[in-house]
Structure formats: structure tokens, C-alpha cells
Scaffold this motif. Structure first.
Motif, PDB file in Angstrom:
ATOM      1  N   LEU A 109       0.942  -1.158  -0.055  1.00 11.66           N
ATOM      2  CA  LEU A 109      -0.005  -0.052   0.010  1.00 11.66           C
ATOM      3  C   LEU A 109       0.884   1.304   0.028  1.00 11.66           C
ATOM      4  N   ASP A 110       1.934   1.123   0.799  1.00 11.01           N
ATOM      5  CA  ASP A 110       2.748   2.478   0.751  1.00 11.01           C
ATOM      6  C   ASP A 110       3.376   2.624  -0.671  1.00 11.01           C
ATOM      7  N   SER A 111       3.933   1.616  -1.323  1.00 10.99           N
ATOM      8  CA  SER A 111       4.678   1.565  -2.440  1.00 10.99           C
ATOM      9  C   SER A 111       3.546   2.152  -3.602  1.00 10.99           C
ATOM     10  N   ALA A 112       2.390   1.553  -3.421  1.00 11.32           N
ATOM     11  CA  ALA A 112       1.441   2.121  -4.410  1.00 11.32           C
ATOM     12  C   ALA A 112       1.098   3.583  -4.170  1.00 11.32           C
ATOM     13  N   LEU A 113       0.792   3.945  -3.084  1.00 10.11           N
ATOM     14  CA  LEU A 113       0.573   5.211  -2.769  1.00 10.11           C
ATOM     15  C   LEU A 113       1.772   6.394  -3.074  1.00 10.11           C
ATOM     16  N   GLY A 114       2.815   5.787  -2.883  1.00  8.44           N
ATOM     17  CA  GLY A 114       3.984   6.495  -3.108  1.00  8.44           C
ATOM     18  C   GLY A 114       4.130   6.756  -4.591  1.00  8.44           C
ATOM     19  N   TRP A 115       4.049   5.641  -5.255  1.00 12.80           N
ATOM     20  CA  TRP A 115       4.004   5.685  -6.849  1.00 12.80           C
ATOM     21  C   TRP A 115       2.934   6.626  -7.366  1.00 12.80           C
ATOM     22  N   ALA A 116       1.715   6.596  -6.821  1.00 15.48           N
ATOM     23  CA  ALA A 116       0.603   7.189  -7.305  1.00 15.48           C
ATOM     24  C   ALA A 116       1.105   8.798  -7.098  1.00 15.48           C
ATOM     25  N   ALA A 117       1.519   9.026  -5.821  1.00 13.84           N
ATOM     26  CA  ALA A 117       1.744  10.456  -5.480  1.00 13.84           C
ATOM     27  C   ALA A 117       3.091  11.068  -6.385  1.00 13.84           C
ATOM     28  N   SER A 118       3.903  10.257  -6.737  1.00 13.92           N
ATOM     29  CA  SER A 118       4.876  10.778  -7.725  1.00 13.92           C
ATOM     30  C   SER A 118       4.378  11.005  -9.057  1.00 13.92           C
ATOM     31  N   LYS A 119       3.279  10.222  -9.490  1.00  8.20           N
ATOM     32  CA  LYS A 119       2.764  10.332 -11.078  1.00  8.20           C
ATOM     33  C   LYS A 119       2.037  11.871 -11.035  1.00  8.20           C
ATOM     34  N   VAL A 120       1.360  11.995  -9.752  1.00 13.05           N
ATOM     35  CA  VAL A 120       0.550  13.310  -9.725  1.00 13.05           C
ATOM     36  C   VAL A 120       1.463  14.426  -9.485  1.00 13.05           C
TER      37      VAL A 120
END
Length: 122
Positions: A109-120
Motif C-alpha cells: 500500500l505504501d509503495s502504491a501510494l508513493g508511486w501514485a503521488a509521484s505520478k501526480v
């Protein structure tokens, strides 16, 4: 009459607690004042003074209530049905497996949210 006895006991309890504080303070001050004496003698003196303070404290209303609580807790510990070695091992393994699974879920979950935040953010 009963209220006077309780009030008198309350005042005596206050004096007893003051004596306890003074005894412990004397032990602490004496330890530093007599620093040139061997450590063993100082420790023995502190233990003796603290035992006297404990006896005085137990003779107060709150001290007696605490002592009763300790005795009841010890009796309750004797009545506890402790798990067998096999039950303790199985429960420990279940907890370890659950913690590992939760760690993996939180890491994903942390990796997915970190990836999504970096894309945004970009």
C-alpha cells in the motif's frame, strides 16, 4: 465519633507519608554524603532505610489497600490456567504470520501510494 477517628487517622497517615518521604530523602542524601564509604555498605544502608519506609507506608490506609491488592493479585495468578507449550508455540506462530502478512500489505500500500503521488506531483 467515627468521623473524628477517620480524621485523626487521616492526619496520622499524612505524618506517616511525610516520614516515608523523609526516610527516602535521607537514604538518597546519605548515599551522596557518605560517598567515601564502600558501595556495599551504602547499598545495605539504603535497603535497610527503604525497608523501614516500606513498613511505615504499609501501615497507612492507602499502603494497606495496596498491600491487599498485591496479595489478591498473587492469589489470582495462582488460579490462572497457563497455556501448554504447544498452545503457546501455535499462538506465537499465528501472531508472527499475521504480522508478516500485515507488513507485506502495508508495504504494498505504501509503495502504491508513493508511486501514485509521484505520478501526480510529477
Amino acid at each position: 465519633m467515627n468521623a473524628k477517628v477517620e480524621a485523626k487517622t487521616f492526619r496520622l497517615d499524612g505524618l506517616k507519608w511525610l516520614l516515608v518521604v523523609l526516610l527516602v530523602g535521607a537514604a538518597v542524601a546519605g548515599n551522596s554524603y557518605y560517598a567515601e564509604f564502600p558501595l556495599l555498605y551504602r547499598v545495605l544502608a539504603i535497603v535497610a532505610i527503604c525497608l523501614v519506609a516500606l513498613v511505615v507506608a504499609v501501615n497507612t490506609a492507602k499502603g494497606n489497600a495496596f498491600w491487599t491488592l498485591l496479595r489478591e493479585a498473587q492469589a489470582e495468578v495462582r488460579r490462572v490456567v497457563w497455556p501448554t507449550r504447544q498452545e503457546a508455540t501455535q499462538t506465537t506462530l499465528i501472531v508472527v504470520v499475521f504480522v508478516l502478512i500485515m507488513a507485506l500489505i502495508l508495504w504494498a500500500l505504501d509503495s502504491a501510494l508513493g508511486w501514485a503521488a509521484s505520478k501526480v506531483i510529477g
